[in-house]
Structures are given as C-alpha cells and as structure tokens.
Design an enzyme around this catalytic site. Structure first.
Site, PDB file in Angstrom:
ATOM      1  N   SER A  86     -49.206   4.120  -6.086  1.00 25.54           N
ATOM      2  CA  SER A  86     -48.319   5.041  -5.375  1.00 25.54           C
ATOM      3  C   SER A  86     -49.023   6.280  -4.836  1.00 25.54           C
ATOM      4  O   SER A  86     -48.504   6.941  -3.940  1.00 25.54           O
ATOM      5  CB  SER A  86     -47.169   5.482  -6.280  1.00 25.54           C
ATOM      6  N   LYS A 120     -47.124  12.455  -8.960  1.00 22.43           N
ATOM      7  CA  LYS A 120     -46.722  12.560  -7.554  1.00 22.43           C
ATOM      8  C   LYS A 120     -47.231  13.888  -6.990  1.00 22.43           C
ATOM      9  O   LYS A 120     -47.804  14.710  -7.693  1.00 22.43           O
ATOM     10  CB  LYS A 120     -45.195  12.505  -7.413  1.00 22.43           C
TER      11      LYS A 120
END
Length: 265
Positions: free
Chosen positions: A87, A154
């Site tokens: 990701s 993230k």
C-alpha cells in the site's frame, strides 16, 4: 492466696537466688553461640550456598537488563515495524523494516508525514481476542518488528480542520482549495479513483497510501463511524528510518506537501 492462682508479679519461675558459679556460661541471644553444636557452621553453609547460587545465575542479569532496556525504548522512544503490504509502494516495499519515533506528538504532525497508527477505531476493525500465551508470543514478536494486525502505515494528507477533496479540475488532490502535487504517489497512479469531499474533524487525520490503487485507507472507510479519520490518540509514531534491507538503509523521505492555507483562510 487460693491454690492454683498465679501471682502476676511472679510470672516467671523462681530461681534459688543463688548467683551462678564463676566460670559458668550464660545463655547467648546470638544464634550459633552456646546453641547446638554445628548450628553456626550450618548458618555459614546456608549463606555460602545462597551466594554460590547467585553466582551461578548472575549471567541472567545482563540479558534481563537488556530486555528491560528494549521494552522501555520500544514503549517510549522508538518502535520497529515491518511492512506487510504494497500500500505504500514505492516509498516502502513489502519486507522493509522501519523504526518509528514515538516522540512526535499528534499536534506536531504535518501533511506528508508517514505514520504508523492503530486503525481499530478509525477503520472499525475487530480486535481479535488473545489468550495469555498469544499475548506473550506477540510481545516477543513485537521486539523483532512484527506489529499487531490493526497497526497500519499511511501518509497524512489532511490535518485537523482541513477540507480535502478529489479531485480538482486538473485531476490533482485538493486541500483547502489548493491543488497539490504529490511526488510520492506511485508512477502511473491517479490521486484517487474514488471521489470524496471531506472536512477533517478536530484531533483527527485523513490518511492515504502512496499506492493509491492498492491502499485501504481513509477513503475505504468513509461510511464507518468516524468516517475513516484517525484519532490523534491512536497515532503510534512517525516513520523515521529504514534499517532493512541494508541496501536501502537510511531515513525515509517524508515527501512534505507544499504549504496550503488553513481551511477558511
């Protein structure tokens, strides 16, 4: 006085009143003196045995102190983590090992910072029940960088109060009315295939992965309680350095987003 009664002032047996003969030994109050033969030697032997046992196990002191130091450092200063998914490609790759600084307060985080956080609340994740044995195993594994299933990495895109939407007329992400350039987004990726328009509540953060087509981030949880926004209290820390693999050893570029005005200015 009645037979059988005891005079309270004579609660100890009478002596004849004759002083002890010269040279007689008076009872000693110190153990081993005047006691049973060998009692003193037994006490010395016991102390010697305890000392010998302590010497035999003193090698454990070093590892115990080292483990304590690791636990304290991991809890308050720096925590290792491994990257389990794609990701954050190409900034962080599967198998990368990173150190996360726990000294950065949520109020000091900036747009573009890469963070690790507990996503259980923000992403409405079920926390698996753990027995004592599983808890101990995970505690040992965490020392080597294995995080919990609810730990995510993230990039911060929206700070508390920011108005974030996708996309602007030119296809870029827009923050507080300003279209921003994101050099960290994986080549060939659009800022987002999902359109959204959100205002970040106080003490929460809007986060996205760099590999926008393969990242379950704030966008994927818009319909959940909290709208996919990460509470400041759930921030574990800011990614600091990559320590594995060795050919990629060094600080992790944060890729700061260009300055934009506060929402409403």
């Amino acid at each position: 006085m009645t037979q059988g009664a005891v005079d309270p002032e004579r609660a100890v047996p009478e002596t004849s009143g004759t002083p002890p003969e010269a040279g007689s030994a008076a009872p000693s109050s110190r153990p081993g003196e005047g006691g049973a033969p060998g009692a003193g030697r037994a006490g010395l032997a016991g102390r010697s045995g305890a000392y010998a046992a302590a010497r035999r196990h003193r090698w454990l002191l070093g590892p115990a102190l080292l483990l304590l130091a690791i636990v304290v450092i991991r809890a308050f200063l720096v925590t290792p983590f491994g990257i389990p998914s794609e990701s954050m490609q190409d900034t962080l790759l599967i198998g990368d090992r990173i150190l996360v600084s726990r000294t950065t307060a949520p109020a000091d985080l900036r747009r573009g910072d890469i963070v690790v956080f507990d996503a259980s609340q923000a992403f409405n994740l079920r926390v698996p029940e753990r027995g004592l044995l599983q808890t101990l195993v995970e505690a040992v594994e965490s020392l080597a960088g294995k995080g919990q299933p609810t730990d995510y990495v993230k990039r911060i895109i929206g700070l508390p109060g920011d108005h974030v939407r996708c996309c602007a007329a030119d296809g870029r992400l827009e923050i507080n009315g300003v279209a921003v350039t994101e050099p960290y987004v994986a080549p060939g990726q659009k800022p987002s295939l999902l359109t959204f328009d959100v205002t970040v509540p106080p003490d929460r953060f809007w986060v996205m992965g760099d590999n926008r087509g393969s990242s379950a981030d704030s966008r994927a949880h818009l319909g959940d309680p909290g709208g996919g926004m990460v509470p400041g209290d759930d921030m574990i820390g800011k990614v600091w350095v990559r320590y594995w693999p060795l050919d990629r050893l060094g600080p992790v570029e944060q890729g700061q987003i260009a300055s934009v005005p506060r929402n409403g200015e």
